[in-house]
Design a protein around this motif. Structure first.
Motif, PDB file in Angstrom:
ATOM      1  N   GLY A   1       0.790  -1.227   0.000  1.00 47.54           N
ATOM      2  CA  GLY A   1       0.000   0.000   0.000  1.00 47.54           C
ATOM      3  C   GLY A   1       0.819   1.273   0.000  1.00 47.54           C
ATOM      4  N   VAL A   2       2.147   1.206   0.152  1.00 46.65           N
ATOM      5  CA  VAL A   2       2.958   2.425   0.182  1.00 46.65           C
ATOM      6  C   VAL A   2       2.930   3.109  -1.180  1.00 46.65           C
ATOM      7  CG1 VAL A   2       5.321   3.303   0.425  1.00 46.65           C
ATOM      8  CG2 VAL A   2       4.417   1.664   2.065  1.00 46.65           C
ATOM      9  N   HIS A   3       3.047   2.336  -2.219  1.00 52.24           N
ATOM     10  CA  HIS A   3       3.029   2.911  -3.563  1.00 52.24           C
ATOM     11  C   HIS A   3       1.715   3.645  -3.819  1.00 52.24           C
ATOM     12  CE1 HIS A   3       3.839   3.362  -7.804  1.00 52.24           C
ATOM     13  NE2 HIS A   3       2.681   2.783  -8.086  1.00 52.24           N
TER      14      HIS A   3
ATOM     15  N   MET B   1       1.307   7.723  -4.429  1.00 55.70           N
ATOM     16  CA  MET B   1       0.677   8.268  -5.633  1.00 55.70           C
ATOM     17  C   MET B   1      -0.512   9.163  -5.284  1.00 55.70           C
ATOM     18  SD  MET B   1       2.605   7.376  -8.013  1.00 55.70           S
ATOM     19  CE  MET B   1       1.704   7.776  -9.472  1.00 55.70           C
ATOM     20  N   ALA B   2      -1.293   8.793  -4.267  1.00 51.68           N
ATOM     21  CA  ALA B   2      -2.426   9.622  -3.847  1.00 51.68           C
ATOM     22  C   ALA B   2      -1.936  10.950  -3.271  1.00 51.68           C
ATOM     23  CB  ALA B   2      -3.275   8.865  -2.833  1.00 51.68           C
ATOM     24  N   ALA B   3      -0.876  10.911  -2.471  1.00 54.18           N
ATOM     25  CA  ALA B   3      -0.331  12.142  -1.902  1.00 54.18           C
ATOM     26  C   ALA B   3       0.223  13.039  -3.003  1.00 54.18           C
ATOM     27  CB  ALA B   3       0.759  11.803  -0.881  1.00 54.18           C
ATOM     28  N   PHE B   4       0.903  12.461  -3.954  1.00 54.46           N
ATOM     29  CA  PHE B   4       1.433  13.247  -5.071  1.00 54.46           C
ATOM     30  C   PHE B   4       0.296  13.884  -5.866  1.00 54.46           C
ATOM     31  CE2 PHE B   4       2.902  13.711  -9.440  1.00 54.46           C
ATOM     32  CZ  PHE B   4       4.058  14.446  -9.242  1.00 54.46           C
ATOM     33  N   ALA B   5      -0.767  13.119  -6.119  1.00 59.17           N
ATOM     34  CA  ALA B   5      -1.898  13.646  -6.889  1.00 59.17           C
ATOM     35  C   ALA B   5      -2.597  14.777  -6.143  1.00 59.17           C
ATOM     36  CB  ALA B   5      -2.877  12.529  -7.201  1.00 59.17           C
TER      37      ALA B   5
END
Length: 162
Positions: A30-32, A36-40
């Motif tokens: 789940g780290v990936h 990706m959610a934080a970056f988005a």
């Protein structure tokens, strides 16, 4: 894929150590997805035209304007093509005015009921016939007489002398 002939024996030991070291490093599940959610959330997706700054849009607009001015200037400075044998054959003279055939002479001669019609034609429409067009007179209308066939098809054109 490497074979024994292409494999470098000096790299075997370091690559084996690298493989062993990387095998012990596992990213938790789940780290990936969380990264990706934080970056988005920090970097919203933009449309292509939103990626350009106002200064870049200004440069693009001025370059487009310059290109348009150059194009108009090139077209205005372009001299009409010299008449070739085929082009002079399609021009007749009637009372000193040039009579330009828009269709073949056979079609003009065989038309059962041609008629002469007066018209005003934009100068830009006559550029392909060799009429000079410049930015100053591109919007002008030219008085012309047209020979029109019985079906309404234009057969010839004569520019009126003014």
């Amino acid at each position: 894929m490497q074979t024994d002939k292409t494999r470098d024996p000096g790299l075997t030991a370091p690559l084996s150590a690298l493989r062993d070291g990387m095998a012990s490093l596992n990213t938790p599940r789940g780290v990936h997805k969380e990264l990706m959610a934080a970056f988005a959330s920090h970097h919203r997706k933009r449309r292509w035209y939103q990626t350009l700054s106002p200064a870049q849009w200004g440069v693009a607009g001025s370059l487009g304007g310059i290109a348009a001015v150059l194009l108009v200037t090139m077209l205005a400075l372009q001299a009409p093509m010299p008449a070739t044998g085929d082009a002079t054959a399609s021009i007749g003279r009637d009372n000193g005015a040039a009579f330009i055939a828009l269709d073949s002479f056979e079609r003009i001669e065989q038309d059962p009921a041609p008629r002469m019609v007066e018209a005003t034609v934009p100068r830009t429409a006559l550029a392909s016939l060799g009429v000079p067009v410049s930015p100053e007179n591109a919007g002008d209308l030219v008085h012309a007489e047209m020979l029109v066939g019985h079906d309404g098809h234009p057969l010839a054109l004569r520019l009126a002398v003014q």
